[in-house]
Design an enzyme around this catalytic site. Structure first.
Site, PDB file in Angstrom:
ATOM      1  CE1 TYR A   1      -3.313  -2.726   0.175  1.00 21.42           C
ATOM      2  CE2 TYR A   1      -3.761  -2.182   2.455  1.00 21.42           C
ATOM      3  CZ  TYR A   1      -4.042  -2.932   1.335  1.00 21.42           C
ATOM      4  OH  TYR A   1      -5.036  -3.878   1.381  1.00 21.42           O
TER       5      TYR A   1
ATOM      6  NE  ARG B   1     -12.652  -1.812  -4.803  1.00 20.69           N
ATOM      7  CZ  ARG B   1     -13.122  -3.053  -4.671  1.00 20.69           C
ATOM      8  NH1 ARG B   1     -14.426  -3.268  -4.697  1.00 20.69           N
ATOM      9  NH2 ARG B   1     -12.308  -4.062  -4.498  1.00 20.69           N
TER      10      ARG B   1
END
Length: 332
Positions: A57, A209
């Site tokens: 990430y 999301r």
């Protein structure tokens, strides 16, 4: 905060977990470092004990951010779930998975250093490496369990057959996979396999999301770098259709006196006591909205109304762009 156990061999964790990916790299738009750290603190103070990250990430930024946020906190007061094995290049280019045993040890050493901890609670390959038998990857993590650097082994986005093969090498604590009202492919084969073997499930993407958060509106344009700009479910006629499902879900939420997001999270939690939803909150406000979902109880009638509003398979568009779908163990 109530707790749930991740399978028969996994740890007890908070009924909701915190997914930290959105705090780094702009995958869902810009994030504020100070607010991200404050959100981690607020989650811990509210009793959230499971924090999920990935070493890829923003090329380690997320782990460094969490190290700062967790500094001074009791190490026994939280559990770190870390995904590894996604190669990256300059410009945030993905280079495919790497599940070689020597890579496992390498990735783990870097994560321990960036996070500033002496062990990872749940360590898992982010995606299956088709060039490396899962037995070899899990076997390498098992060595790290035996050495004390890892407490439990997890998996991510793999199919039922892979779960069985991995579990035969070492008990698997949980599978991390997308599971929401719009993404229910796990229900056919994967979820029954997990239950048979006594393996937990940590569900990411519980709000698709943000699509079923109640905060996404028709005509909204994703900013630069925001992955929703290339997500099939957020584009063209697909998003119009999917937001109509959200409108139907909102009517159920209003009757239940809760928000759409709370209802969507509670639905995932209601699918089984072995399931822990991961909430990808980047701000204290979004976290504060999500937390009451852990106490929201859905009756049989509630679940039936939710199913009528958003039937299985009713979403339009794949959950990832086509280039990423091939790396998933199950579909939508």
């Amino acid at each position: 905060m109530q707790t749930r156990k991740l399978g028969s061999t996994g740890p007890a964790v908070s009924a909701l977990g915190l997914g930290a990916m959105g705090m780094s790299g702009g995958a869902y738009g810009p994030a504020d470092r100070g607010e991200s750290i404050a959100t981690v603190h607020a989650a811990l103070d509210a009793g959230v004990t499971l924090i999920d990250t990935g070493d890829f990430y923003a090329m380690g930024h997320n782990e460094l951010l969490l190290a700062e946020a967790l500094r001074g906190r009791d190490r026994d007061g939280y559990l770190l779930s870390v995904k590894f094995g996604q190669l990256r290049g300059p410009g945030h280019v993905f280079g495919g998975p790497d599940g070689r045993p020597e890579a496992v040890r390498n990735f783990l050493a870097y994560s321990l250093t960036r996070l500033g901890v002496d062990h990872i609670d749940i360590y898992r390959p982010a995606r299956l490496d088709p060039a490396v038998p899962i037995e070899e990857t899990v076997g390498a993590i098992k060595e790290m369990v035996d050495a004390g650097y890892v407490r439990h082994i997890g998996l991510s986005e793999v199919d039922a057959a892979t779960i069985r093969r991995a579990h035969a090498v070492h008990p698997i604590a949980d599978l991390q996979i997308e599971y929401s009202l719009l993404s229910r492919a796990v229900e056919a084969d994967v979820l029954p396999t997990l239950r048979e073997l006594g393996i937990g499930l940590t569900a990411y993407g519980v709000l698709s999301r943000g699509l079923i958060s109640g905060h996404w509106a028709a005509g909204r344009v994703a900013g630069p770098g925001d992955m929703r700009g290339i997500s099939p479910r957020f584009t063209g006629d697909n998003v119009t259709h999917n937001l109509a499902l959200v409108d139907a879900l909102r009517r159920v939420a209003e009757a239940k006196d809760c928000t759409v997001a709370q209802l969507a999270i509670a639905w995932v939690a209601a699918q089984g006591d072995e399931i822990v939803p991961l909430v990808g909150a980047r701000t204290r406000a979004r976290l504060a909205e999500a937390l009451p979902a852990a106490q929201l109880r859905l009756t049989g009638d509630d679940l039936a109304e939710i199913e009528k509003a958003v039937p299985a398979g009713s979403a339009r568009g794949d959950r990832y762009p086509a280039a990423f779908m091939a790396s998933l163990g199950v579909g939508n």
